[in-house]
Design an enzyme around this catalytic site. Structure first.
Site, mmCIF file in Angstrom:
data_model
loop_
_atom_site.group_PDB
_atom_site.id
_atom_site.type_symbol
_atom_site.label_atom_id
_atom_site.label_comp_id
_atom_site.label_asym_id
_atom_site.label_seq_id
_atom_site.Cartn_x
_atom_site.Cartn_y
_atom_site.Cartn_z
ATOM 1 N N PRO A 9 0.789 -1.225 0.000
ATOM 2 C CA PRO A 9 0.000 0.000 0.000
ATOM 3 C C PRO A 9 0.828 1.285 0.000
ATOM 4 C CG PRO A 9 -0.075 -1.035 2.166
ATOM 5 C CD PRO A 9 0.578 -2.018 1.227
ATOM 6 N N ASN A 10 0.300 2.262 -0.711
ATOM 7 C CA ASN A 10 0.846 3.622 -0.807
ATOM 8 C C ASN A 10 2.113 3.719 -1.656
ATOM 9 O OD1 ASN A 10 -1.154 4.906 0.878
ATOM 10 N ND2 ASN A 10 -0.199 3.853 2.601
ATOM 11 N N ARG A 17 5.168 11.040 -2.547
ATOM 12 C CA ARG A 17 4.925 10.725 -1.148
ATOM 13 C C ARG A 17 6.190 10.881 -0.315
ATOM 14 N NH1 ARG A 17 4.798 4.605 1.152
ATOM 15 N NH2 ARG A 17 4.089 5.161 3.231
ATOM 16 N N TYR A 22 11.320 8.589 1.080
ATOM 17 C CA TYR A 22 11.209 7.504 0.096
ATOM 18 C C TYR A 22 11.857 7.804 -1.260
ATOM 19 C CZ TYR A 22 7.941 5.712 3.550
ATOM 20 O OH TYR A 22 7.382 5.248 4.717
ATOM 21 N N ASN A 72 7.742 -5.704 -0.919
ATOM 22 C CA ASN A 72 7.730 -4.587 0.020
ATOM 23 C C ASN A 72 6.293 -4.500 0.544
ATOM 24 O OD1 ASN A 72 7.760 -2.272 1.490
ATOM 25 N ND2 ASN A 72 8.702 -0.990 -0.084
ATOM 26 N N ALA A 75 3.257 -0.681 4.948
ATOM 27 C CA ALA A 75 2.770 -0.619 6.338
ATOM 28 C C ALA A 75 2.320 -1.987 6.858
ATOM 29 C CB ALA A 75 1.634 0.385 6.438
ATOM 30 N N HIS A 78 4.282 -4.318 9.383
ATOM 31 C CA HIS A 78 4.249 -4.192 10.838
ATOM 32 C C HIS A 78 2.958 -4.730 11.456
ATOM 33 C CE1 HIS A 78 7.476 -1.615 9.562
ATOM 34 N NE2 HIS A 78 6.637 -0.810 8.945
ATOM 35 N N ASP A 85 1.566 -15.331 7.072
ATOM 36 C CA ASP A 85 1.112 -16.719 6.942
ATOM 37 C C ASP A 85 1.102 -17.171 5.481
ATOM 38 O OD1 ASP A 85 0.826 -16.889 9.657
ATOM 39 O OD2 ASP A 85 -1.376 -16.874 9.668
ATOM 40 N N GLU A 96 12.364 -9.577 1.579
ATOM 41 C CA GLU A 96 11.615 -8.412 2.064
ATOM 42 C C GLU A 96 12.451 -7.162 1.801
ATOM 43 O OE1 GLU A 96 10.937 -8.640 6.289
ATOM 44 O OE2 GLU A 96 10.295 -6.546 6.391
ATOM 45 N N HIS A 98 12.642 -2.745 1.838
ATOM 46 C CA HIS A 98 12.108 -1.431 2.248
ATOM 47 C C HIS A 98 13.023 -0.344 1.716
ATOM 48 C CE1 HIS A 98 9.298 -3.378 4.913
ATOM 49 N NE2 HIS A 98 10.289 -4.153 5.307
ATOM 50 N N LEU A 99 12.410 0.707 1.220
ATOM 51 C CA LEU A 99 13.199 1.860 0.758
ATOM 52 C C LEU A 99 13.918 2.510 1.937
ATOM 53 C CD1 LEU A 99 10.091 2.803 -1.139
ATOM 54 C CD2 LEU A 99 12.234 2.886 -2.400
ATOM 55 N N SER A 100 13.183 2.752 3.007
ATOM 56 C CA SER A 100 13.767 3.399 4.186
ATOM 57 C C SER A 100 14.341 2.339 5.118
ATOM 58 C CB SER A 100 12.686 4.218 4.909
ATOM 59 O OG SER A 100 11.652 3.369 5.373
ATOM 60 N N ARG A 105 13.709 4.309 12.187
ATOM 61 C CA ARG A 105 12.530 5.180 12.169
ATOM 62 C C ARG A 105 11.704 4.989 13.443
ATOM 63 N NH1 ARG A 105 9.535 4.864 6.678
ATOM 64 N NH2 ARG A 105 8.555 6.717 7.603
ATOM 65 N N ARG A 109 7.764 0.899 13.569
ATOM 66 C CA ARG A 109 8.250 0.313 12.308
ATOM 67 C C ARG A 109 9.391 -0.680 12.538
ATOM 68 N NH1 ARG A 109 5.833 3.673 8.333
ATOM 69 N NH2 ARG A 109 5.582 5.776 9.150
#
Ligand code: DQA
Length: 149
Positions: A9-10, A17, A22, A72, A75, A78, A85, A96, A98-100, A105, A109
């Site tokens: 999402p996002n 954003r 990001y 990725n 949100a 978390h 599952d 997995e 993540h950009l950040s 953070r 997170r």
């Protein structure tokens, strides 16, 4: 050898954003870089994005044709036991990304529900996290492919 990239999402808003966190590349820019790298690595790539948890679960459940996943979960990293599952259920190695750097953070997170079922986590290198993630996924997929031959 096919690899599936899943954006949560996002991430469709990348570029607009919180660009200080990001970066300024859009999701299309990142997808183009991924496609270019996939040619170099000689893997076939499919890319999906959804803002909906259930769609992400469906993408994972339907990933039987793929040798590895790059995900990725944004949100949902978390919060989502359902995505965790699903990854555990399909037994396809998942990287997995993540950009950040989620560990630098806010505290909420720091915990990833996905990490314990992932092959590994790449976090904090901006759009390059995806490229590193694809390299890792291709390497894992090639190794597991050669083991089963
Ligand atoms: C993110 C980090 C998450 O905490 C956040 O909710 C995102 C993006 C990242 O790529 O840095 O949406 O997964």
């Amino acid at each position: 050898m096919k690899i599936l990239v899943i954006h949560g999402p996002n991430l469709n808003l990348l570029g607009k954003r919180e660009s200080g966190i990001y970066g300024t590349k859009t999701l299309d820019d990142i997808n183009e870089l991924l496609k270019k790298l996939s040619k170099e690595l000689k893997v076939d790539l499919d890319i999906k994005q959804s803002n909906h948890e259930g769609d992400l679960v469906d993408f994972i459940q339907n990933s039987g044709d793929y040798a590895a996943l790059v995900i990725n979960p944004a949100a949902y990293t978390h919060t989502s036991i359902a995505i965790r599952d699903a990854i555990a259920a399909v037994e396809i190695p998942a990287v997995e990304v993540h950009l950040s750097n989620i560990h630098r953070r806010e505290e909420f997170r720091h915990n990833s529900l996905i990490a314990p079922v992932a092959a590994g986590q790449i976090s904090g290198f901006g759009y390059e996290s995806y490229l590193l993630g694809l390299r890792a996924a291709a390497s894992i997929a090639k190794k597991s492919g050669s083991r089963s031959e």
